[in-house]
Design a protein around this motif. Structure first.
Motif, mmCIF file in Angstrom:
data_model
loop_
_atom_site.group_PDB
_atom_site.id
_atom_site.type_symbol
_atom_site.label_atom_id
_atom_site.label_comp_id
_atom_site.label_asym_id
_atom_site.label_seq_id
_atom_site.Cartn_x
_atom_site.Cartn_y
_atom_site.Cartn_z
ATOM 1 N N TYR A 1 0.831 -1.198 0.000
ATOM 2 C CA TYR A 1 0.000 0.000 0.000
ATOM 3 C C TYR A 1 0.870 1.254 0.000
ATOM 4 C CZ TYR A 1 0.763 0.233 5.085
ATOM 5 O OH TYR A 1 1.325 0.312 6.325
ATOM 6 N N HIS B 1 1.938 4.819 1.317
ATOM 7 C CA HIS B 1 1.896 5.563 2.580
ATOM 8 C C HIS B 1 3.081 6.520 2.633
ATOM 9 C CE1 HIS B 1 1.021 6.376 6.754
ATOM 10 N NE2 HIS B 1 2.271 6.084 7.078
ATOM 11 N N GLN C 1 -16.229 2.675 6.503
ATOM 12 C CA GLN C 1 -15.081 3.550 6.773
ATOM 13 C C GLN C 1 -13.996 3.430 5.706
ATOM 14 O OE1 GLN C 1 -14.823 5.773 9.272
ATOM 15 N NE2 GLN C 1 -16.879 5.262 9.946
ATOM 16 N N GLN C 2 -14.141 2.475 4.782
ATOM 17 C CA GLN C 2 -13.194 2.268 3.688
ATOM 18 C C GLN C 2 -11.781 1.927 4.176
ATOM 19 O OE1 GLN C 2 -13.817 2.550 0.096
ATOM 20 N NE2 GLN C 2 -15.810 2.099 0.958
ATOM 21 N N HIS C 3 -11.696 0.959 5.103
ATOM 22 C CA HIS C 3 -10.390 0.490 5.537
ATOM 23 C C HIS C 3 -10.472 -0.974 5.960
ATOM 24 C CE1 HIS C 3 -11.940 1.645 9.586
ATOM 25 N NE2 HIS C 3 -11.259 0.591 9.956
ATOM 26 N N CYS D 1 -4.099 -0.716 10.485
ATOM 27 C CA CYS D 1 -5.264 -0.208 9.772
ATOM 28 C C CYS D 1 -4.786 0.374 8.435
ATOM 29 C CB CYS D 1 -5.960 0.851 10.609
ATOM 30 S SG CYS D 1 -7.480 1.453 9.872
ATOM 31 N N ILE D 2 -5.386 -0.096 7.337
ATOM 32 C CA ILE D 2 -4.970 0.324 5.999
ATOM 33 C C ILE D 2 -6.198 0.813 5.239
ATOM 34 C CG2 ILE D 2 -3.908 -0.406 3.831
ATOM 35 C CD1 ILE D 2 -2.620 -2.718 5.450
ATOM 36 N N SER D 3 -6.075 1.983 4.634
ATOM 37 C CA SER D 3 -7.153 2.522 3.807
ATOM 38 C C SER D 3 -7.290 1.680 2.544
ATOM 39 C CB SER D 3 -6.846 3.974 3.440
ATOM 40 O OG SER D 3 -7.727 4.414 2.437
ATOM 41 N N LEU D 4 -8.528 1.377 2.162
ATOM 42 C CA LEU D 4 -8.751 0.594 0.948
ATOM 43 C C LEU D 4 -8.254 1.329 -0.285
ATOM 44 C CD1 LEU D 4 -12.314 -0.879 1.615
ATOM 45 C CD2 LEU D 4 -10.148 -2.108 1.592
ATOM 46 N N SER E 1 -5.613 3.116 -0.559
ATOM 47 C CA SER E 1 -4.157 3.149 -0.658
ATOM 48 C C SER E 1 -3.557 1.799 -1.055
ATOM 49 C CB SER E 1 -3.552 3.616 0.661
ATOM 50 O OG SER E 1 -3.798 2.668 1.671
#
Length: 112
Positions: free
Chosen positions: A66, A68, A86-88, A100-103, A105
């Motif tokens: 991802y 970052h 929440q899109q993660h 926790c990773i944003s979808l 990214s």
């Protein structure tokens, strides 16, 4: 005097640079590793979303790449939670640490 002669320019290199210049040089070297965020096609986004759902269901060990802070980061673990609202996603690493990773990214996901 013989000590200085043996080391030559190495003796004077750091002492002749101002601290502000050294900071600028260090920042320039660090910025050379920066990457732009990859642009994914809608098909690739759909493939990643499908893989996330399948691998979460199977509780397989995954490797997620991802974006970052201007870098591509790789992390391995099991998908602990997918939050579509929440899109993660939350990834549980082997050390019981949760990431926790944003979808948005995520650039790649593979089953290990």
């Amino acid at each position: 005097m013989d000590e200085l002669k043996g080391r030559g320019a190495k003796t004077w290199r750091k002492s002749m640079i101002l601290p502000e210049h050294q900071d600028a040089i260090n920042a320039w070297y660090a910025s050379q590793e920066d990457v732009n965020k990859p642009i994914l096609t809608s098909d690739r986004v759909a493939e990643i979303n499908q893989a996330i759902q399948l691998l979460h269901y199977k509780q397989s060990l995954v490797k997620i790449s991802y974006y970052h802070e201007r870098r591509i980061v790789d992390v391995s673990g099991r998908i602990y939670q997918v939050d579509s609202l929440q899109q993660h996603i939350v990834l549980s690493k082997d050390t019981f640490e949760k990431v926790c990773i944003s979808l948005r990214s995520i650039t790649d996901i593979i089953e290990v």
